[in-house]
Design a protein around this motif. Structure first.
Motif, PDB file in Angstrom:
ATOM      1  N   SER A  40       0.815  -1.224   0.000  1.00 12.68           N
ATOM      2  CA  SER A  40       0.000   0.000   0.000  1.00 12.68           C
ATOM      3  C   SER A  40       0.846   1.270   0.000  1.00 12.68           C
ATOM      4  O   SER A  40       0.351   2.339   0.343  1.00 12.68           O
ATOM      5  CB  SER A  40      -0.978   0.016   1.173  1.00 12.68           C
ATOM      6  OG  SER A  40      -1.876  -1.062   1.077  1.00 12.68           O
ATOM      7  N   LEU A  41       2.113   1.157  -0.369  1.00 13.87           N
ATOM      8  CA  LEU A  41       2.963   2.337  -0.504  1.00 13.87           C
ATOM      9  C   LEU A  41       3.142   2.649  -1.984  1.00 13.87           C
ATOM     10  O   LEU A  41       3.253   1.741  -2.803  1.00 13.87           O
ATOM     11  CB  LEU A  41       4.346   2.100   0.116  1.00 13.87           C
ATOM     12  CG  LEU A  41       4.437   1.946   1.621  1.00 13.87           C
ATOM     13  CD1 LEU A  41       5.898   1.698   2.032  1.00 13.87           C
ATOM     14  CD2 LEU A  41       3.883   3.150   2.354  1.00 13.87           C
ATOM     15  N   ALA A  47      10.305   6.297  -1.612  1.00 16.98           N
ATOM     16  CA  ALA A  47      11.482   7.160  -1.777  1.00 16.98           C
ATOM     17  C   ALA A  47      11.674   8.064  -0.566  1.00 16.98           C
ATOM     18  O   ALA A  47      12.792   8.231  -0.068  1.00 16.98           O
ATOM     19  CB  ALA A  47      11.346   7.993  -3.055  1.00 16.98           C
ATOM     20  N   VAL A  48      10.590   8.644  -0.070  1.00 17.11           N
ATOM     21  CA  VAL A  48      10.669   9.523   1.099  1.00 17.11           C
ATOM     22  C   VAL A  48      11.057   8.720   2.334  1.00 17.11           C
ATOM     23  O   VAL A  48      11.934   9.126   3.113  1.00 17.11           O
ATOM     24  CB  VAL A  48       9.339  10.281   1.311  1.00 17.11           C
ATOM     25  CG1 VAL A  48       9.312  10.992   2.653  1.00 17.11           C
ATOM     26  CG2 VAL A  48       9.118  11.274   0.170  1.00 17.11           C
ATOM     27  N   ARG A  53      14.903   7.032   6.406  1.00 16.22           N
ATOM     28  CA  ARG A  53      15.497   5.860   7.068  1.00 16.22           C
ATOM     29  C   ARG A  53      17.010   5.942   7.065  1.00 16.22           C
ATOM     30  O   ARG A  53      17.670   5.558   8.012  1.00 16.22           O
ATOM     31  CB  ARG A  53      15.017   4.584   6.360  1.00 16.22           C
ATOM     32  CG  ARG A  53      15.636   3.301   6.807  1.00 16.22           C
ATOM     33  CD  ARG A  53      14.934   2.769   8.027  1.00 16.22           C
ATOM     34  NE  ARG A  53      15.276   1.430   8.407  1.00 16.22           N
ATOM     35  CZ  ARG A  53      16.477   0.960   8.683  1.00 16.22           C
ATOM     36  NH1 ARG A  53      17.514   1.733   8.555  1.00 16.22           N
ATOM     37  NH2 ARG A  53      16.654  -0.280   9.055  1.00 16.22           N
ATOM     38  N   GLU A  54      17.588   6.473   5.993  1.00 14.54           N
ATOM     39  CA  GLU A  54      19.037   6.561   5.865  1.00 14.54           C
ATOM     40  C   GLU A  54      19.628   7.805   6.521  1.00 14.54           C
ATOM     41  O   GLU A  54      20.839   7.901   6.679  1.00 14.54           O
ATOM     42  CB  GLU A  54      19.425   6.540   4.379  1.00 14.54           C
ATOM     43  CG  GLU A  54      19.150   5.209   3.710  1.00 14.54           C
ATOM     44  CD  GLU A  54      19.459   5.202   2.227  1.00 14.54           C
ATOM     45  OE1 GLU A  54      19.517   6.293   1.612  1.00 14.54           O
ATOM     46  OE2 GLU A  54      19.631   4.101   1.678  1.00 14.54           O
ATOM     47  N   ARG A  68      17.388  14.997  -1.790  1.00 13.00           N
ATOM     48  CA  ARG A  68      17.711  13.565  -1.775  1.00 13.00           C
ATOM     49  C   ARG A  68      16.795  12.743  -2.671  1.00 13.00           C
ATOM     50  O   ARG A  68      17.225  11.763  -3.259  1.00 13.00           O
ATOM     51  CB  ARG A  68      17.659  13.020  -0.355  1.00 13.00           C
ATOM     52  CG  ARG A  68      18.832  13.480   0.472  1.00 13.00           C
ATOM     53  CD  ARG A  68      19.033  12.605   1.660  1.00 13.00           C
ATOM     54  NE  ARG A  68      20.062  13.158   2.521  1.00 13.00           N
ATOM     55  CZ  ARG A  68      20.506  12.552   3.591  1.00 13.00           C
ATOM     56  NH1 ARG A  68      20.014  11.380   3.947  1.00 13.00           N
ATOM     57  NH2 ARG A  68      21.434  13.111   4.329  1.00 13.00           N
ATOM     58  N   VAL A  69      15.529  13.118  -2.745  1.00  9.50           N
ATOM     59  CA  VAL A  69      14.610  12.355  -3.593  1.00  9.50           C
ATOM     60  C   VAL A  69      14.503  12.953  -5.003  1.00  9.50           C
ATOM     61  O   VAL A  69      13.856  12.370  -5.866  1.00  9.50           O
ATOM     62  CB  VAL A  69      13.208  12.179  -2.952  1.00  9.50           C
ATOM     63  CG1 VAL A  69      13.300  11.375  -1.672  1.00  9.50           C
ATOM     64  CG2 VAL A  69      12.523  13.504  -2.718  1.00  9.50           C
ATOM     65  N   GLY A  70      15.136  14.116  -5.213  1.00 10.88           N
ATOM     66  CA  GLY A  70      15.169  14.723  -6.542  1.00 10.88           C
ATOM     67  C   GLY A  70      13.861  15.366  -6.966  1.00 10.88           C
ATOM     68  O   GLY A  70      13.512  15.332  -8.147  1.00 10.88           O
TER      69      GLY A  70
END
Length: 156
Positions: A40-41, A47-48, A53-54, A68-70
């Protein structure tokens, strides 16, 4: 006339370009469909969540998250709103700068990311990795690096 022709791709180059774009889009669509069905993502959600998480402390300023996600900040703002309503992340005042806010990964968001990651990684292996030989994977890496370096050079 010859100089003008060099400005444009040849018919063969255009065929290769279209094949590349259409194949990439088909791969992205299949990965997105599987992710949506299994977790369900959306790919945007993933990406977010991955960027958060990182990140150190699982938090980022909106501007850094967008980089970061462009994405453009307006697109990210809408995405954050949707994800915040679902409890996947929250906005908090920035401890070091009262003018800004940070986007913070919630426990629910971390769990959703974990639950989506294994099926997603399996799909990447099935749809991409196993379709290519080791030499083709290395070539794909080289092609991606060349395109990225070329695009980076255009920005300077």
């Amino acid at each position: 006339m010859t100089a003008r022709r060099k400005e444009f791709p040849t018919a063969e180059e255009l065929r290769i370009w279209r094949d590349f774009i259409e194949t990439t889009e088909a791969l992205r669509a299949e990965l997105a469909s599987r992710m949506q069905h299994e977790s369900s993502l959306s790919p945007g959600d993933y990406a977010v969540l991955l960027a958060l998480r990182e990140a150190d402390g699982r938090r980022l300023r909106s501007s850094e998250l967008a980089a970061r996600v462009g994405w453009e900040r307006s697109r990210l703002s809408h995405q954050i709103g949707r994800m915040e309503r679902r409890g996947l992340l929250r906005r908090e005042e920035c401890a070091t700068d009262s003018r800004g806010a940070e986007v913070v990964l919630t426990a629910e968001g971390a769990e959703a990311f974990r639950n989506a990651s294994l099926p997603h990684l399996r799909a990447v292996r099935e749809l991409f990795v196993t379709a290519l030989t080791p030499d083709q994977l290395a070539a794909a890496e080289g092609i991606s690096a060349a395109l990225r370096n070329h695009l980076t050079g255009l920005d300077s």
